[in-house]
Every structure is written in structure tokens, then in C-alpha cells.
Design a protein around this motif. Sequence first.
Motif, PDB file in Angstrom:
ATOM      1  N   SER A  51       0.838  -1.203   0.000  1.00  0.00           N
ATOM      2  CA  SER A  51       0.000   0.000   0.000  1.00  0.00           C
ATOM      3  C   SER A  51       0.870   1.249   0.000  1.00  0.00           C
ATOM      4  N   ALA A  52       0.215   2.412  -0.127  1.00  0.00           N
ATOM      5  CA  ALA A  52       0.953   3.677  -0.122  1.00  0.00           C
ATOM      6  C   ALA A  52       1.661   3.893   1.207  1.00  0.00           C
ATOM      7  N   ILE A  53       0.976   3.610   2.314  1.00  0.00           N
ATOM      8  CA  ILE A  53       1.597   3.813   3.624  1.00  0.00           C
ATOM      9  C   ILE A  53       2.772   2.864   3.813  1.00  0.00           C
ATOM     10  N   GLN A  54       2.668   1.646   3.287  1.00  0.00           N
ATOM     11  CA  GLN A  54       3.791   0.706   3.387  1.00  0.00           C
ATOM     12  C   GLN A  54       4.983   1.191   2.570  1.00  0.00           C
ATOM     13  N   ALA A  55       4.707   1.758   1.389  1.00  0.00           N
ATOM     14  CA  ALA A  55       5.789   2.291   0.550  1.00  0.00           C
ATOM     15  C   ALA A  55       6.505   3.426   1.261  1.00  0.00           C
ATOM     16  N   PHE A  56       5.745   4.324   1.879  1.00  0.00           N
ATOM     17  CA  PHE A  56       6.361   5.438   2.591  1.00  0.00           C
ATOM     18  C   PHE A  56       7.106   4.959   3.829  1.00  0.00           C
ATOM     19  N   LEU A  57       6.601   3.928   4.480  1.00  0.00           N
ATOM     20  CA  LEU A  57       7.310   3.367   5.629  1.00  0.00           C
ATOM     21  C   LEU A  57       8.654   2.778   5.206  1.00  0.00           C
ATOM     22  N   VAL A 121       2.032  12.711  11.218  1.00  0.00           N
ATOM     23  CA  VAL A 121       1.398  13.333  10.048  1.00  0.00           C
ATOM     24  C   VAL A 121       0.705  12.308   9.158  1.00  0.00           C
ATOM     25  N   SER A 122       1.114  11.040   9.245  1.00  0.00           N
ATOM     26  CA  SER A 122       0.472  10.006   8.436  1.00  0.00           C
ATOM     27  C   SER A 122      -0.757   9.416   9.124  1.00  0.00           C
ATOM     28  N   GLY A 123      -0.997   9.838  10.379  1.00  0.00           N
ATOM     29  CA  GLY A 123      -2.159   9.358  11.102  1.00  0.00           C
ATOM     30  C   GLY A 123      -2.012   7.955  11.642  1.00  0.00           C
ATOM     31  N   THR A 124      -0.784   7.468  11.789  1.00  0.00           N
ATOM     32  CA  THR A 124      -0.551   6.098  12.257  1.00  0.00           C
ATOM     33  C   THR A 124       0.098   6.051  13.637  1.00  0.00           C
ATOM     34  N   SER A 125       0.278   7.199  14.279  1.00  0.00           N
ATOM     35  CA  SER A 125       0.935   7.253  15.580  1.00  0.00           C
ATOM     36  C   SER A 125       0.073   6.577  16.648  1.00  0.00           C
ATOM     37  N   TRP A 138       6.123  -1.594  12.217  1.00  0.00           N
ATOM     38  CA  TRP A 138       6.508  -2.923  11.743  1.00  0.00           C
ATOM     39  C   TRP A 138       5.269  -3.746  11.380  1.00  0.00           C
ATOM     40  N   GLN A 139       4.216  -3.633  12.177  1.00  0.00           N
ATOM     41  CA  GLN A 139       2.971  -4.346  11.890  1.00  0.00           C
ATOM     42  C   GLN A 139       2.299  -3.801  10.635  1.00  0.00           C
ATOM     43  N   LEU A 140       2.370  -2.486  10.448  1.00  0.00           N
ATOM     44  CA  LEU A 140       1.775  -1.875   9.256  1.00  0.00           C
ATOM     45  C   LEU A 140       2.466  -2.336   7.974  1.00  0.00           C
ATOM     46  N   LEU A 200      -1.152  11.910   2.368  1.00  0.00           N
ATOM     47  CA  LEU A 200      -1.763  10.593   2.493  1.00  0.00           C
ATOM     48  C   LEU A 200      -2.829  10.612   3.580  1.00  0.00           C
ATOM     49  N   ASN A 201      -2.547  11.302   4.673  1.00  0.00           N
ATOM     50  CA  ASN A 201      -3.496  11.410   5.772  1.00  0.00           C
ATOM     51  C   ASN A 201      -4.735  12.192   5.357  1.00  0.00           C
TER      52      ASN A 201
END
Length: 240
Positions: A51-57, A121-125, A138-140, A200-201
Motif C-alpha cells: 500500500s501507499a503507507i507501506q511504501a512510505f514506511l 502526520v500520516s495518522g498512524t501514531s 513494523w505491523q503496518l 496521504l493522511n
Amino acid sequence: MKGLTFRDCFAMPDKKITLQQVLRRQWTISDIGWLIINLMPLLFYIAGAISAIQAFLLYMAETFMIGMYNTIRLLVSSALRAGDGSSFKKGDLIAGIFFAAFFVVHFGLFAYVQFMIFMGVSGTSVGMSMFSNFTAAWQLLGTNGHLFFYINLGLIFLQGGIQFLQEVEWKTKSMLQMMFEPYLRIFVQQFTVLAGAMFLNFGLSGGFLVIFMLVKIFFTSFLDFNKLFAEMKRTSGDRF
């Protein structure tokens, strides 16, 4: 080396450095390797493997990977310098250990702050806990993300090792230059990744996010960082 102060390291050059001066003109095997490292998350995202968030991670994780590699690079360089010649130079080894230790603390704090900002900023904190956020990231990543993480980690060490041997870096570069080199690449990387994560957020389309990935790839792969350091050294009165 002339009387170098901490302030000198961050002093603005006397003359402007243009983009044309530091663009890559010739490509080595290690340059191509770095381009592959940068393209992989983008291509996997386009192919639908992550996914996009995985790519940015994965792009964010490059910060820590590069930090790991550069720490080892500094220690190996100092050991090689100390053993070069007829007698062992203990001072070179101690200086190298100091540079490596300073880099770990300074770059580590830099990377941690950028990572926490990214998660925010990605809303995953998941709060302010470093451990909790690393676990969440890591889980994401998921199964595919974990695989690509290890592939990228291996490629970074392979690419870095090839460049280290090609350029005989422990002889041709100062410890100060080797310590500060990652900051130039990571600064651009962090800016584009954080900006992309923020959008992304906001729920913008994947096509828009690709633009941020391409900008990141351009600045981290098509800039010749050796040229950039040479220009900084020339315009700043040999401070580096």
C-alpha cells in the motif's frame, strides 16, 4: 585540517551551488544500485504488492538502514586507517570510534524525531512511546513489507560496500565527510516522505503520492553527492 569548529560545519557557503553543478553525469555500479533501492518501493506500490503507507514506511526505514551502514563504515574506515602503514596508529582508531559514537547519538536522535513526525502526520501514531510506534510501524508493513524491508537493507549494504571499495573511501574521504554525507541525502528524503505522508493522511489519490516518491528518487539518486561535497568544500573555504 584547518581549525574546524562545529559552527563551521553548518556555515552557509559564500557562493551558491547550482543544481546543474551537482547532477550526476556518469553512473557507476553503486549509483545504479542506489537507484534500484529507491525504485523498489515505488514499483511494488504501482504493482499493488504494497500500500501507499507501506511504501512510505519503507522509504522512512531507509533512514535507519543508512544510519546502520554508515556507523559500520566509520568504524571500518578508522580501523583500516589505523592499520595502514608500518605501525598501528591508535589515534586514528580512537578518532574513528569518536566519530562513530557521535554519529550514532546525533543521527539516531535526528532519525527518531523524523520517524515520530512521520507517524504523526500520516495518522498512524500510537502515542509518544518509541517502542509502541516502532511496533506499530513494523505491523503496518505486513508480510510483503517485511520482505521488501530486508531486501532493501541487503541492497543498501551491498551498494554501500561496492562504493566503499570502488572509491577506496577510507583513503579518499575524511571522517568528517563520511559522517555528514548521510544528512544531505536523508534531509531531502525526509522532506518529501513527510510531505507525502501528510497528504496521504488527507486521503488524496495514490497518483498524487507517486509524485512525492518520484521527487524523492530524483534528489536521492540523480544528485552526485561527491560533487555536492566538493562544491561545498570549494565554496566554503575548505571547511570540509
